[in-house]
Design an enzyme around this catalytic site. Structure first.
Site, PDB file in Angstrom:
ATOM      1  N   SER A  62     -51.459   9.459 -44.065  1.00 47.75           N
ATOM      2  CA  SER A  62     -51.285   8.078 -43.507  1.00 47.75           C
ATOM      3  C   SER A  62     -50.741   7.009 -44.474  1.00 47.75           C
ATOM      4  CB  SER A  62     -52.679   7.255 -43.207  1.00 47.75           C
ATOM      5  OG  SER A  62     -52.669   6.079 -42.501  1.00 47.75           O
ATOM      6  N   GLU A  81     -57.844  -9.012 -49.632  1.00 49.80           N
ATOM      7  CA  GLU A  81     -56.926 -10.076 -49.554  1.00 49.80           C
ATOM      8  C   GLU A  81     -55.478  -9.504 -49.382  1.00 49.80           C
ATOM      9  OE1 GLU A  81     -55.564 -14.301 -51.792  1.00 49.80           O
ATOM     10  OE2 GLU A  81     -57.416 -13.231 -52.201  1.00 49.80           O
ATOM     11  N   HIS A 102     -57.182  11.380 -36.399  1.00 46.35           N
ATOM     12  CA  HIS A 102     -56.282  10.655 -37.717  1.00 46.35           C
ATOM     13  C   HIS A 102     -56.580  11.335 -39.183  1.00 46.35           C
ATOM     14  CE1 HIS A 102     -53.458   7.963 -39.780  1.00 46.35           C
ATOM     15  NE2 HIS A 102     -54.473   7.437 -40.239  1.00 46.35           N
TER      16      HIS A 102
END
Length: 283
Positions: free
Chosen positions: A101, A197, A256
């Site tokens: 990924s 963040e 996945h």
């Protein structure tokens, strides 16, 4: 939930890694995890690959993940540079680069930028095309940001409360358990060890892929989960353009997280690719 403070580090990040010693001098296997993952995801796989191939295996925590430093920038250019510096630090002149990924896109970026460092490439359930629209990562981030854990409590209680708060947004139990591997205790409170963040701020970059006008000429394998939408025939033109020696394979029964869902078939595919291409392509 106390957020982890990010620091400015757009040049150098010293990555956390584990090295599993092998018995052969062949180029080592380097494993790069996906978004919200860590090198610990590959512990059993790394040991199995050492036994089956005899090669050294290196597992790496990406910046803002696992035990690696946090910083405010997370792009494929920066992450591939991080891996390049680590390979130089460990005096590894070339490797078999295997990425899942996000780690697959980091691996592709490094192969396209510095092909001499990559003997061969494996991209697990990801292509050089932008991520499919149905990716769940935006909602995973929002769900994790909303988790609130107040006061002292045992780790088991914290995981249970965090899972309950995630459940409304993240319906898949396996995905919730995967995300919860990032819940860690620091002193008397719990926090996410990933830098939410920075990841949120750079999510468009992470779902996209840098533009390249070069190619990686070495052997490459795009190994998808048959039940996953991340590698489809729509992605083949991008794969063929950038990786002209690539092949595409699918593992049945896998989504996945191919390596976790069908571990033995994943190991077999990796070992077969290494053994076959060793004879078909020059070292």
């Amino acid at each position: 939930m106390v957020a982890v403070q990010a620091v400015l580090c757009t040049v150098t990040v010293t990555l956390s890694y584990d090295l599993y010693e092998g018995r052969t001098p062949d180029p080592p296997l380097v494993l790069l995890h996906g978004l919200f993952g860590s090198k610990s995801n590959f512990q059993s796989i790394a040991r199995a690959l050492v036994r089956r191939t005899g090669r050294k295996v290196l597992t790496i925590d990406a910046r803002n993940h696992g035990s690696s430093p946090h910083c405010d920038v997370i792009t494929y250019s920066e992450m591939s540079a991080d891996v390049c510096r680590l390979l130089q630090q460990l005096q590894i002149p070339s490797c078999v680069l295997i990425g899942h990924s996000m780690g697959g896109k980091t691996a592709m970026t490094l192969a396209l930028q510095k092909p001499h460092l990559v003997e061969r490439l494996v991209s697990v359930d990801i292509s050089p095309s932008p991520a499919v629209p149905q990716t769940g990562f935006p909602r995973y981030i929002k769900a994790m940001q909303c988790v609130q854990l107040e006061g002292k409590m045992p780790r088991s209680a914290a995981r249970r409360l965090a899972e309950e708060q995630l459940r409304a947004t993240v319906q898949e139990p396996s995905v919730r358990q995967f995300l919860l591997t990032n819940l860690v205790q620091e002193n008397d409170h719990f926090k996410w060890r990933v830098n939410l963040e920075a990841i949120a701020n750079h999510l468009p970059d992470l779902l996209d892929f840098p533009e390249f006008h070069t190619t990686y000429p070495g052997p490459a394998l795009f190994l998808g989960g048959a039940n996953s939408p991340y590698i489809s025939s729509e992605n083949y033109p991008d794969i063929e353009r950038l990786f002209p020696a690539a092949s595409v394979e699918y593992i049945q029964g896998a989504g996945h997280w191919v390596h976790a869902e069908q571990t033995q078939d994943f190991l077999k595919a990796i070992c077969s690719f290494i053994e076959t291409t060793s004879h078909e392509y020059p070292a």
